[in-house]
Design a protein around this motif. Structure first.
Motif, PDB file in Angstrom:
ATOM      1  N   GLY B  27       0.748  -1.352  -0.049  1.00 32.42           N
ATOM      2  CA  GLY B  27       0.025   0.036   0.074  1.00 32.42           C
ATOM      3  C   GLY B  27       0.855   1.359  -0.069  1.00 32.42           C
ATOM      4  N   GLN B 147      -1.854  -6.649  -7.340  1.00 29.52           N
ATOM      5  CA  GLN B 147      -1.560  -5.765  -6.035  1.00 29.52           C
ATOM      6  C   GLN B 147      -0.244  -5.311  -6.064  1.00 29.52           C
ATOM      7  N   ALA B 174      -1.140   4.042  -5.991  1.00 34.50           N
ATOM      8  CA  ALA B 174      -1.039   4.347  -4.844  1.00 34.50           C
ATOM      9  C   ALA B 174      -2.070   4.693  -3.942  1.00 34.50           C
ATOM     10  N   GLY B 177      -4.184   2.118  -3.064  1.00 37.28           N
ATOM     11  CA  GLY B 177      -3.846   0.977  -2.121  1.00 37.28           C
ATOM     12  C   GLY B 177      -3.111   0.047  -2.609  1.00 37.28           C
ATOM     13  N   ARG B 178      -2.356   0.283  -3.976  1.00 32.99           N
ATOM     14  CA  ARG B 178      -1.327  -0.652  -4.465  1.00 32.99           C
ATOM     15  C   ARG B 178      -0.021  -0.485  -3.967  1.00 32.99           C
TER      16      ARG B 178
END
Lengths: 276, 313
Positions: B27, B147, B174, B177-178
């Motif tokens: 994340g 992810q 980002a 949440g990557r």
């Protein structure tokens, strides 16, 4: 770390079903082999060059047949000689076989391939299978095409061979299988060398130049090397008339097959170990 | 989550990556920073299983990447945008990757749209500009909607428009949440995109901390002053034990505020023509840190390393 608490992304994938299998990799390689133009052109040249050269040889041999001495005439292999165009055609399929592998390494595309499928043996197996099927199918089309065209010339002299004559069907199917074996020599060299120029030069050398050069080796061991060397052995699969001292059709073909299978296994082992 | 544990790569005598251990946390955008030749690309290739480590391991989501069940669902990577077979069309290239992982075919159109490549999807890749190749590489990385994303020097060689596009793209990833692991040799670029920094030089770990921490630790405040009474001011500063140096027409002072310098000048009757604080840039901090570990030094000693780095003159 604030972003770490962000809501998970809805991916829209059903992950229980998303698991890479060998069939996925085979489909991918099928797409790959047909999406570069060189595949079509090398296969077309295999067909045209082989059939063209076989026709030329059939025309020349049938026209001069009456002038040959009786001994040569008695041993002349009408059906087998229809496969002689493969002496050039084998080079086209070997080039394609090499490029199936080196096309990835020379361009760097192998990194994308192995990132998508890190199990390297799956990639190699899929490439081998897809190329093998293509080479066999096009090889058989070529062999039968060369046979029928050649027979047109021989039929003018009432000497045409027929598929139901003893050994003829095997010889023609064998011609297609010889295309497969030549292609596999190219693929194997590609796996070992990885560089397009080097691999093509080596494959052509092995199939076209070295078999002639081995004839110059001295002594009985020289004769043995020559006899068992790749195409010198494999081409007997198209013999209808057996000449004493030559390898039998299937023995010759098996010898040639062993000569690419073993190096390919070594290449597979190297591919597992080497940096991509 | 990416974990490197004692990752080492040797080429003969040369050590490209030297006992590297770090964790890329989920994340966040983690910048992987180092001069050219520091071992960033080699490290990324080892994480992806493309190169074999001489020693150590790299784990992706807790297992070696080569054990991934659906690799493109776990990691999307763009190493070198030119690493594609130029004879294929963009669509065929993406389709073959899509099929290799059994992903739904519609993903090809999805990622073409995402990267603005739909128009050129039927064109052969060899005619692509670097910017287009870069977008294609990102499209390929996004196929499995993974992810974790890994980009190696993604802005290298791009025009300003391309740089802006990639920068925005990484930030949007980002924000959703990557985990983004992105390498660069440009500190300024990383300062804009990365929340966390892993800095390496000559294959060794030099720093592993948040970008803010890195800035605080590595950039020092300096004051510059221009005065016709340089001698008097230098004497006064020397009496306090302050470090100074001459930079062009200025005196540069470490560890004092502008207020303190102004007061000191007044006390000693020194006329001041110019007085300002200078914060060294992040780029300078980075160069300072990696100075001993850059692979190839410029022949002109202070060409890229201005006087603010200190001491050199």
């Amino acid at each position: 770390m604030t972003a770490a608490t962000a809501a998970p992304v809805a991916t829209g994938f059903d992950d229980r079903r998303t698991r890479t299998t060998i069939w996925h990799v085979i489909r991918s390689e099928w797409t790959k082999i047909w999406s570069v133009r060189s595949t079509f052109w090398t296969l077309l040249s295999l067909v045209l060059v082989t059939i063209g050269l076989s026709a030329l040889i059939a025309w020349g041999a049938s026209s001069n047949f009456d002038k040959m001495n009786p001994q040569d005439r008695a041993h002349f292999d009408v059906a087998g000689s229809a496969m002689s165009g493969l002496v050039l055609g084998q080079l086209a399929i070997a080039v394609l076989g090499a490029m199936v592998i080196t096309g990835e390494y020379s361009t760097g595309g192998i990194k994308a391939t192995l990132t998508a499928v890190p199990a390297r043996m799956r990639v190699l197996f899929a490439k081998w299978l897809v190329f093998g099927v293509v080479a066999t199918v096009v090889g058989e089309i070529t062999a039968f095409g060369a046979f029928y065209i050649s027979m047109i010339f021989w039929s003018h002299h009432d000497m045409a061979a027929h598929l139901n004559d003893p050994g003829v069907l095997r010889a023609i199917i064998g011609g297609g299988l010889y295309v497969l074996a030549s292609g596999m020599v190219g693929l194997t060299v590609g796996v070992l060398i990885r560089h397009t120029g080097g691999a093509i030069a080596t494959a052509v050398g092995l199939l076209f130049v070295a078999p002639i050069l081995t004839n110059l080796l001295p002594g009985t061991w020289g004769k043995d090397i020559s006899k068992y060397f790749l195409s010198n052995a494999g081409q007997h699969v198209s013999d209808v008339v057996h000449v004493a001292g030559n390898l039998s059709p299937w023995t010759g073909y098996v010898v040639m097959s062993v000569e690419w299978v073993v190096p390919l296994l070594i290449g597979a082992w190297l591919m597992k170990r080497r940096d991509a | 989550m990416i974990e490197a544990r004692g990752l080492t790569k040797r080429y003969g005598d040369k050590v490209a990556v030297d006992d590297l251990s770090f964790t890329v946390k989920p994340g966040t955008v983690t910048g992987f920073l180092g001069p050219n030749g520091a071992g960033k690309s080699t490290t990324m290739r080892m994480i992806l299983g493309l190169d074999r480590p001489t020693r150590g391991t790299a784990l992706v989501n807790g297992h070696p990447y080569t054990h991934a069940k659906a690799p493109l669902r776990e990691v999307g990577a763009l190493l070198d945008a030119k690493d594609v077979h130029g004879g294929r069309t963009a669509r065929a290239h993406l389709l073959s990757l899509c099929q290799s992982n059994g992903l739904p075919r519609r993903r090809v159109n999805d990622v073409l749209e995402l990267t603005g490549m739909s128009e050129v999807a039927g064109k052969r890749i060899k005619g692509f500009s670097l910017g287009m190749s870069q977008r294609l590489g990102i499209a390929a990385a996004m196929l499995g909607d993974p992810q974790i994303l890994m980009f190696d020097e993604p802005v290298n060689g791009l025009d300003p428009e391309g740089i802006l596009w990639i920068r925005n793209f990484m930030q949007s990833l980002a924000s959703r949440g990557r985990t983004v692991f992105v390498s660069s040799h440009l500190m300024s670029e990383m300062a804009l995109t990365a929340q966390h920094l892993i800095v390496i030089g000559r294959g060794k770990l030099l720093a592993d901390m948040s970008t803010q921490e890195f800035i605080n630790q590595n950039s020092s405040a300096r004051v510059r002053v221009r005065t016709p009474h340089a001698e008097a001011l230098l004497d006064a500063l020397a009496a306090q034990g302050t470090t100074t140096r001459k930079v062009d027409a200025f005196i540069e002072i470490d560890g004092l505020t502008t207020d303190a310098v102004g007061d000191l000048a007044a006390k000693h009757n020194v006329t001041i023509h110019e007085l300002f604080a200078q914060r060294s840039s992040l780029e300078e901090a980075f160069m300072e840190m990696t100075r001993d570990s850059v692979e190839y030094h410029a022949t002109v000693g202070d060409q890229q390393v201005p006087a603010t780095v200190g001491g050199a003159q």
